[in-house]
Write a protein that holds these residues in place. Structure first.
Motif, mmCIF file in Angstrom:
data_model
loop_
_atom_site.group_PDB
_atom_site.id
_atom_site.type_symbol
_atom_site.label_atom_id
_atom_site.label_comp_id
_atom_site.label_asym_id
_atom_site.label_seq_id
_atom_site.Cartn_x
_atom_site.Cartn_y
_atom_site.Cartn_z
ATOM 1 N N ALA A 17 0.835 -1.203 0.000
ATOM 2 C CA ALA A 17 0.000 0.000 0.000
ATOM 3 C C ALA A 17 0.867 1.249 0.000
ATOM 4 N N ASN B 105 2.336 1.617 -3.413
ATOM 5 C CA ASN B 105 1.288 2.076 -4.324
ATOM 6 C C ASN B 105 1.096 3.585 -4.213
ATOM 7 N N ASN C 97 -5.657 3.553 -1.486
ATOM 8 C CA ASN C 97 -4.439 3.079 -0.836
ATOM 9 C C ASN C 97 -4.111 3.858 0.431
ATOM 10 N N ALA D 233 -6.431 2.370 2.961
ATOM 11 C CA ALA D 233 -5.961 1.026 3.325
ATOM 12 C C ALA D 233 -4.755 1.107 4.244
ATOM 13 N N LEU D 234 -3.784 1.955 3.899
ATOM 14 C CA LEU D 234 -2.595 2.068 4.732
ATOM 15 C C LEU D 234 -2.944 2.642 6.100
ATOM 16 N N GLN E 277 -3.350 -6.149 -2.719
ATOM 17 C CA GLN E 277 -2.433 -5.003 -2.648
ATOM 18 C C GLN E 277 -1.215 -5.228 -3.535
#
Length: 102
Positions: free
Chosen positions: A15, A18, A55, A58-59, A86
């Protein structure tokens, strides 16, 4: 460190990578858009922006949701699937960056 924690760490790294790759793409496409004003380029920027937001969320979740992490770790399949997604996304974004750079 358990197997599931290792998978979660891999998802965190993917992540974060990304986010770096998408930010790079947005900068490149932003410069290109200023030059040619293509709607395709603008659409690519918007698409990358949505992926960047996904992302970042998510992180953030992986890093700062300590109360949710034990619940997440109790579902091993979910951890494995999220890590795979991911990493696949990382390869897809890296491919876009490579093609854009050429």
């Amino acid at each position: 460190m358990t197997y599931l924690e290792t998978l979660l760490d891999a998802a965190r790294v993917a992540a974060a990578l990304n986010i770096v790759l998408l930010t790079t793409l947005i900068v490149i496409w932003g410069r290109l858009y200023r030059e040619i004003r293509s709607t395709f380029t603008l659409g690519s920027i918007v698409f990358a922006g949505f992926l960047l937001a996904e992302n970042v969320v998510a992180l953030w979740y992986y890093m700062s949701a300590p109360t949710a992490t034990p619940a997440l770790l109790s579902v091993p399949l979910a951890v494995e699937v999220m890590m795979v997604l991911q990493i696949l996304e990382t390869f897809g974004i890296a491919t876009l960056l490579y093609i854009t750079w050429q």
